[in-house]
Design a protein around this motif. Structure first.
Motif, short mmCIF file in Angstrom:
data_model
loop_
_atom_site.label_atom_id
_atom_site.label_comp_id
_atom_site.label_asym_id
_atom_site.label_seq_id
_atom_site.Cartn_x
_atom_site.Cartn_y
_atom_site.Cartn_z
N ILE A 145 -24.50 18.43 20.67
CA ILE A 145 -24.74 19.72 19.99
C ILE A 145 -23.43 20.43 19.70
CG2 ILE A 145 -25.86 21.99 20.24
CD1 ILE A 145 -27.84 20.50 22.17
N ASN A 146 -23.33 20.94 18.49
CA ASN A 146 -22.13 21.67 18.12
C ASN A 146 -22.36 23.18 18.12
OD1 ASN A 146 -20.56 19.35 17.71
ND2 ASN A 146 -21.55 19.04 15.71
N LEU A 203 -26.85 27.20 21.09
CA LEU A 203 -27.70 26.16 21.67
C LEU A 203 -27.05 25.55 22.92
CD1 LEU A 203 -30.43 25.14 20.82
CD2 LEU A 203 -29.34 23.30 19.55
N LEU A 204 -25.71 25.40 22.85
CA LEU A 204 -24.98 24.88 24.02
C LEU A 204 -25.16 25.79 25.22
CD1 LEU A 204 -21.54 23.56 22.75
CD2 LEU A 204 -23.18 22.31 24.14
#
Lengths: 121, 530
Positions: B362-363, B367-368
């Motif tokens: 994930i970038n 969300l991270l």
């Protein structure tokens, strides 16, 4: 790039730890899941540091494996364990040149521990 | 005859009640009986005096009669010692009167002997002073009488016409009185001796029966040579020998499986001399070579005639086997519990690793962060299992110690961004059960992480104070932003956030109370009952 040998029989944890370390761009991680294989590996391609799970499958647990390794190598070792059993800590400390971390391991703790042990070299 | 017997029994029982001890009841009975005999004599004498028209010292005689009656009254009122003293005084006073009447002291003195025996068996023999005083009384009467010259017929000017008849009657009554008193004396002595003898015999038989039939091995050891001088039947059975003769003459240390060295024996001897008793668990070898465990108790016994040791050996072989089985079972369970904790923690580590691996793809930073929050939640539960593994109880943890570790972990997670997060703890030692520890840990993880996260987002340092206190059964946890912090965090939980949903659900699970205030800085307070 520093060579790291990770001895861990839980594939997911091993993979996650490998990714975690390799993401920093400082390490090249090899994974093995048992003691005898780690001893053979060490004789052929000695790493700069070992990450050793204490409870691993096979005839030797992590600490017993390190006792065998200590007969021919003083490579630093970081023990990784699910539970920081005080008796296991005492046994682990006896192998020398070592540190002790409990799982799940945070990357910051792991880097700090590696740094301390490699600086001592 | 039956009427006389009934009267005799009635008289004997005056003053008797269930509260009086047996020896005292016997003395009371004899007092009543002797008093009754004396009263009968008194009545016979008075009748004779009336028949022969002997006008003796009547005042004294009526007084003596009253004294005999008073003895019964005192016994009835439970004044036993007063009654006995009065009986002695009445008997001596009556005797003095007879001696005066008789005129010849030699024969009259015959009566003195039975009367002087009376105190010996109506009083408790431990009352030596009282008995001595009662014996002294007749002599004082005589000394007083002799010196004053009062105890003569002339002094009383008594007119005695048929003195010879009276004197004969006194001789006969002396013999009868003497016989009665001697009879009581002999019977009393005989019965107490017989009772003592039969008691001793019974006691000896009882002791011997207990010794022989004890369900433990009992041995008597001679102190002079340390050898067994007697052993009971169970000793014979326990050591698998033919008879007690096999044991007699042996030393207990020779029967032990592991022979003691001279130094050990000397050390035990010295300890035994000091403490006079010893106990321990010893493995023995029987005469047939089998081994068994015995709980040994050794006691030094010293009497006037004998000095010996009593050894009791209880067979505890079965108990030892059960203890060993139980120890094995406990060890197995401990290993199992350790393994379960290890497995749980390992599985949580696997879940955490999976999330970490997933987050690698994930970038998006938002969300991270979601993945990181989830990992921290798993970490807080994993930490509970680690603490459980260390604590002696399988279901309780030291929550103060846990909170210390949790704040350290959260601090480590947020300190990588140079955020300047500082967490200070003031934690009491509070033990929580697992069902409360896990929700409480998750709540605290949410709240402390939220403060840290906001501090990092604002790019300013923050000091968080965490306190844990327990008053009676009430647990109170405070998390507050230090008032001196320059930034003001708006960390109130909004209704639609995951944090508030989790915190409210977990507070409900704890049956607790949650309060949040935002005055100078944020302040969360969580209270619940343990």
């Amino acid at each position: 790039m520093k060579k790291v040998l990770l001895v861990e029989d839980e594939a997911i944890i091993a993979l996650s730890t490998k990714k975690m370390l390799e993401k920093t761009g400082l390490f090249e991680v090899s994974i093995l899941d048992n003691g005898p294989a780690a001893i053979s590996f060490l004789k052929q391609q000695p790493p700069q540091i070992i990450l050793m799970d204490i409870k691993i499958v096979g005839v030797l647990d992590g600490i017993e494996t390190m006792h065998e390794i200590r007969k021919f190598s003083q490579v630093p070792v970081i023990y990784l364990t699910g539970n920081s059993d005080p008796r296991a800590r005492v046994r682990a400390k006896a192998t020398g040149n070592s540190d002790f971390l409990t799982k799940p391991v945070e990357i910051s703790d792991l880097l700090q521990s590696i740094s301390i042990l490699l600086d001592l070299q | 005859m039956k009427v006389i017997l009934n009267i005799w029994n009635f008289i004997s029982s005056i003053g008797q009640n269930a509260g009086i001890l047996e020896p005292e009841q016997k003395r009371l009975k004899i007092t009543n009986q002797l008093n009754f005999v004396a009263l009968i004599f008194y009545l016979i004498f008075n009748t004779v005096f009336l028949v022969f028209d002997i006008h003796l010292i009547q005042f004294d005689y009526y007084l003596t009669g009253l004294l005999f009656v008073a003895v019964f009254v005192l016994n009835l009122k439970q004044k036993f010692i007063s009654a006995r003293l009065l009986l002695c005084i009445s008997l001596y006073w009556g005797l003095v009167n007879i001696i005066i009447l008789y005129g010849k002291t030699l024969e009259a003195n015959l009566l003195l002997f039975p009367v002087m025996l009376v105190p010996f068996f109506i009083f408790d023999m431990t009352r030596t002073r009282l008995i001595f005083a009662m014996l002294l009384m007749p002599f004082l009467f005589f000394i007083f009488g002799s010196l004053s010259g009062l105890f003569t017929l002339e002094a009383y000017a008594v007119k005695v016409d048929n003195i010879e008849w009276v004197q004969r009657m006194i001789q006969i009554s002396s013999v009868i009185a003497f016989s009665i008193v001697i009879y009581f004396f002999v019977r009393s002595n005989q019965s107490s001796e017989q009772a003592m003898e039969s008691k001793n015999t019974l006691l000896q038989q009882q002791i011997q029966t207990i010794f022989e039939n004890s369900s433990d091995a009992l041995m008597i050891i001679d102190n002079k040579n340390g050898q067994i001088s007697d052993a009971n039947q169970f000793s014979v059975e326990l050591f698998d020998c033919l008879s007690k003769d096999s044991l007699i003459g042996k030393k207990v240390s020779h029967l032990m499986k592991n022979k003691l060295s001279d130094v050990e024996l000397q050390s035990y001897r010295e300890r035994f001399i000091q403490e006079k008793s010893m106990s321990g668990e010893v493995e023995f070898t029987s005469f047939k070579g089998t081994t068994f465990w015995g709980e040994v108790k050794l006691k030094h016994i010293e009497t006037k005639q004998l000095s010996y040791q009593l050894v009791r050996i209880a067979d505890i072989t079965q108990r030892k086997k059960q203890e060993a089985l139980m120890q094995d079972s406990i060890r197995e369970k401990e290993i199992l519990i350790d393994e379960i904790h290890h497995r749980v923690k390992n599985n949580l580590a696997i879940v955490s690793s999976l999330l970490h691996l997933q987050s690698g793809k994930i970038n998006d930073t938002g969300l991270l962060e979601v993945f990181e929050e989830s990992r921290r939640r798993i970490q807080s539960i994993a930490l509970i299992h680690e603490k459980l593994y260390h604590f002696e109880s399988v279901e309780m943890i030291d929550f103060g110690e846990y909170l210390e570790s949790l704040t350290t972990t959260i601090h480590a997670a947020f300190s990588t961004n140079n955020s300047g997060v500082d967490i200070r703890c003031n934690l009491q030692e509070v033990h929580l059960k697992l069902h409360q520890a896990i929700p409480c840990a998750l709540i605290l993880n949410e709240l402390i992480s939220l403060l840290c996260k906001q501090s990092v987002q604002k790019g300013n340092g923050i000091e968080i104070r965490v306190s844990l206190t327990k008053a009676n059964a009430q647990i109170c946890i405070n998390i507050e932003q230090n008032n001196s912090t320059s930034i003001s965090l708006n960390s109130e939980l909004s209704d639609d956030s995951l944090e508030i949903t989790l915190v409210h659900a977990l507070v409900n699970q704890l049956n607790g109370k949650f309060v949040q205030k935002n005055d100078v800085g944020m302040h969360y307070e969580l209270t619940f009952e343990v």
